[in-house]
Motif scaffolding. Sequence first.
Motif, PDB file in Angstrom:
ATOM      1  N   ILE A 220       0.830  -1.206   0.000  1.00 15.76           N
ATOM      2  CA  ILE A 220       0.000   0.000   0.000  1.00 15.76           C
ATOM      3  C   ILE A 220       0.866   1.258   0.000  1.00 15.76           C
ATOM      4  N   GLY A 221       1.817   1.336   0.916  1.00 18.76           N
ATOM      5  CA  GLY A 221       2.668   2.528   1.010  1.00 18.76           C
ATOM      6  C   GLY A 221       2.407   3.290   2.298  1.00 18.76           C
ATOM      7  N   GLU A 222       2.938   4.509   2.364  1.00 18.53           N
ATOM      8  CA  GLU A 222       2.872   5.284   3.608  1.00 18.53           C
ATOM      9  C   GLU A 222       1.483   5.837   3.873  1.00 18.53           C
ATOM     10  N   LYS A 223       1.041   5.674   5.120  1.00 14.27           N
ATOM     11  CA  LYS A 223      -0.271   6.206   5.518  1.00 14.27           C
ATOM     12  C   LYS A 223      -0.170   6.754   6.938  1.00 14.27           C
ATOM     13  N   ASP A 224      -0.973   7.783   7.229  1.00 15.03           N
ATOM     14  CA  ASP A 224      -1.087   8.269   8.610  1.00 15.03           C
ATOM     15  C   ASP A 224      -1.981   7.314   9.378  1.00 15.03           C
ATOM     16  N   MET A 225      -1.558   6.986  10.595  1.00 13.58           N
ATOM     17  CA  MET A 225      -2.436   6.141  11.413  1.00 13.58           C
ATOM     18  C   MET A 225      -2.501   6.712  12.828  1.00 13.58           C
ATOM     19  N   TYR A 226      -3.586   6.429  13.523  1.00 14.79           N
ATOM     20  CA  TYR A 226      -3.851   7.039  14.825  1.00 14.79           C
ATOM     21  C   TYR A 226      -4.162   5.949  15.839  1.00 14.79           C
ATOM     22  N   LEU A 227      -3.718   6.196  17.064  1.00 16.51           N
ATOM     23  CA  LEU A 227      -3.964   5.206  18.114  1.00 16.51           C
ATOM     24  C   LEU A 227      -5.417   5.302  18.574  1.00 16.51           C
ATOM     25  N   LEU A 228      -6.100   4.161  18.593  1.00 19.31           N
ATOM     26  CA  LEU A 228      -7.492   4.093  19.047  1.00 19.31           C
ATOM     27  C   LEU A 228      -7.602   3.093  20.183  1.00 19.31           C
ATOM     28  N   HIS A 229      -8.654   3.232  20.974  1.00 25.26           N
ATOM     29  CA  HIS A 229      -8.997   2.127  21.869  1.00 25.26           C
ATOM     30  C   HIS A 229      -9.595   1.023  20.996  1.00 25.26           C
ATOM     31  N   HIS A 230      -9.304  -0.222  21.299  1.00 26.99           N
ATOM     32  CA  HIS A 230      -9.951  -1.308  20.565  1.00 26.99           C
ATOM     33  C   HIS A 230     -10.154  -2.481  21.489  1.00 26.99           C
ATOM     34  N   GLU A 231     -11.294  -3.183  21.287  1.00 26.43           N
ATOM     35  CA  GLU A 231     -11.694  -4.147  22.311  1.00 26.43           C
ATOM     36  C   GLU A 231     -10.723  -5.312  22.509  1.00 26.43           C
ATOM     37  N   GLU A 232     -10.043  -5.738  21.437  1.00 23.71           N
ATOM     38  CA  GLU A 232      -9.205  -6.922  21.623  1.00 23.71           C
ATOM     39  C   GLU A 232      -7.986  -6.661  22.502  1.00 23.71           C
ATOM     40  N   LEU A 233      -7.647  -5.394  22.724  1.00 20.11           N
ATOM     41  CA  LEU A 233      -6.504  -5.115  23.606  1.00 20.11           C
ATOM     42  C   LEU A 233      -6.760  -5.741  24.976  1.00 20.11           C
ATOM     43  N   GLU A 234      -8.012  -5.624  25.430  1.00 21.96           N
ATOM     44  CA  GLU A 234      -8.353  -6.098  26.778  1.00 21.96           C
ATOM     45  C   GLU A 234      -8.156  -7.607  26.923  1.00 21.96           C
ATOM     46  N   SER A 235      -8.610  -8.373  25.925  1.00 22.16           N
ATOM     47  CA  SER A 235      -8.504  -9.832  26.069  1.00 22.16           C
ATOM     48  C   SER A 235      -7.089 -10.316  25.743  1.00 22.16           C
ATOM     49  N   LEU A 236      -6.453  -9.708  24.738  1.00 21.29           N
ATOM     50  CA  LEU A 236      -5.107 -10.178  24.368  1.00 21.29           C
ATOM     51  C   LEU A 236      -4.111  -9.925  25.496  1.00 21.29           C
ATOM     52  N   ALA A 237      -4.273  -8.810  26.203  1.00 20.99           N
ATOM     53  CA  ALA A 237      -3.349  -8.516  27.302  1.00 20.99           C
ATOM     54  C   ALA A 237      -3.438  -9.596  28.377  1.00 20.99           C
ATOM     55  N   LEU A 238      -4.609 -10.227  28.483  1.00 20.11           N
ATOM     56  CA  LEU A 238      -4.773 -11.294  29.488  1.00 20.11           C
ATOM     57  C   LEU A 238      -4.345 -12.657  28.945  1.00 20.11           C
ATOM     58  N   ASN A 239      -4.620 -12.893  27.665  1.00 19.84           N
ATOM     59  CA  ASN A 239      -4.458 -14.247  27.132  1.00 19.84           C
ATOM     60  C   ASN A 239      -3.101 -14.545  26.499  1.00 19.84           C
ATOM     61  N   ILE A 240      -2.336 -13.507  26.158  1.00 15.51           N
ATOM     62  CA  ILE A 240      -1.029 -13.745  25.533  1.00 15.51           C
ATOM     63  C   ILE A 240       0.050 -13.538  26.593  1.00 15.51           C
TER      64      ILE A 240
END
Length: 399
Positions: A220-240
């Motif tokens: 794709i190439g260079e793109k601006d991206m922004y930090l968001l809250h996202h639901e999987e952060l909560e479960s992955l932080a516990l399960n990984i």
Amino acid sequence: MGKALIIGAGGVASVCIHKCCQNPDVFEEICIASRTKSKCDALKEKLDGGKTKISTAQVNADNVDELIALINEFKPDVVVNLALPYQDLTIMDACLATKVNYVDTANYEPLDTAKFEYKWQWAYRERFEKAGITALLGSGFDPGVTGVFSAYAMKHHFDEINYIDILDCNAGDHGYPFATNFNPEINIREVSAKGSYIEDGKWVETEPMEIKRVYNFPEIGEKDMYLLHHEELESLALNIKGIKRIRFFMTFGQSYLTHLKCLENVGMTSIEPIDFEGKKIVPLQFLKAVLPDPASLGPRTKGKTNIGCIFIGKKDGKEKKYYLYNVCDHEECYKEVGSQAVSYTTGVPAMIGAAMLLTGKWNKPGVHNIEEFDPDPFMDDLNKFGLPWKESFDPELVD
Ligand code: NDP
């Protein structure tokens, strides 16, 4: 092999249903049920004639008794919830009452607060376990494939994973000044909320769109991206195992952000009801009504998506980097199933999650996030059903 009741007939459901019909040995029979039955009938008309038998029904998924009646009549082996996150708990209640497995792609949100967390659904764990049924939470792309990628990285490449960055890039162009690629109400609630990530076991909160990075996405190439809250952060932080920090970034173009800011500034993204000509209306719901229907973007959207996870961790005492991602082409998706890539990348994993339960490859009574299951058969199906994944052992990192 089994029967699936699919609730919802929107962008994601349409792709999932196409994919069920491409997998008729597993999906022998499906029932498409939604609030607006004509949308279910239109899908049936388009797809009838293959090996998968299709029926349709009208259902209000906010009403548990209606759901129970429908489940008792159709007798599915799994219910796939592709309505909206507001319906998660009523559908889970109906599954519990009828002892049927459950799959969704987004965590429960109360209508009156834009809050993405798993506590309401995790509260069903014991009851599902006792009933001997499985609830598979978050079987879309993100959440969904991002969790499967994490489980796969953990299983095959790491002893511990310390850092995960989930990067969601949509470089599609639909030609409208402003439109959302999935349900506008849910999408705008998500992107106008405060950002957050997990570091050292704690949530760190940011202002909306406060953290920006530029990333050079493969294909794709260079793109601006922004930090968001996202639901999987909560479960992955516990399960990984070994997580020190986990973040989620999504790309947005400047035009999208300028429109969103303007809509926010004039109060159009609010979920607080207001009085309008003697009636209560929610500004965001009104906005949804005037924006293009995401389903209508399909024929207009060109370009690709790239969604994946960058992992940094340890293997045999040495630091290791690993990037797993999928690139999907909007126009190819449209050619295949008549939908753009955002619906496609969600609908395919929803079908695969349901197939995992129907085939018994995944069977763990209780309420589970997707990364708690063996990733291998799911990864195989991603390759088979249109979302092939790629890997890199020397990716560009996000600072
Ligand atoms: P749409 O708005 O296109 O479709 C939603 C469907 O649900 C519509 O058919 C709608 O009916 C139906 N529905 C809504 N409320 C009810 C109700 N009370 N009873 C019965 N049916 C109802 O949404 P999308 O297809 O874009 O999104 C579907 C889900 O996928 C959402 O939960 C979204 O958050 C999730 N998603 C997940 C992603 C992931 O990667 N994990 C990415 C993108 C989306 P009607 O036609 O009458 O409006």
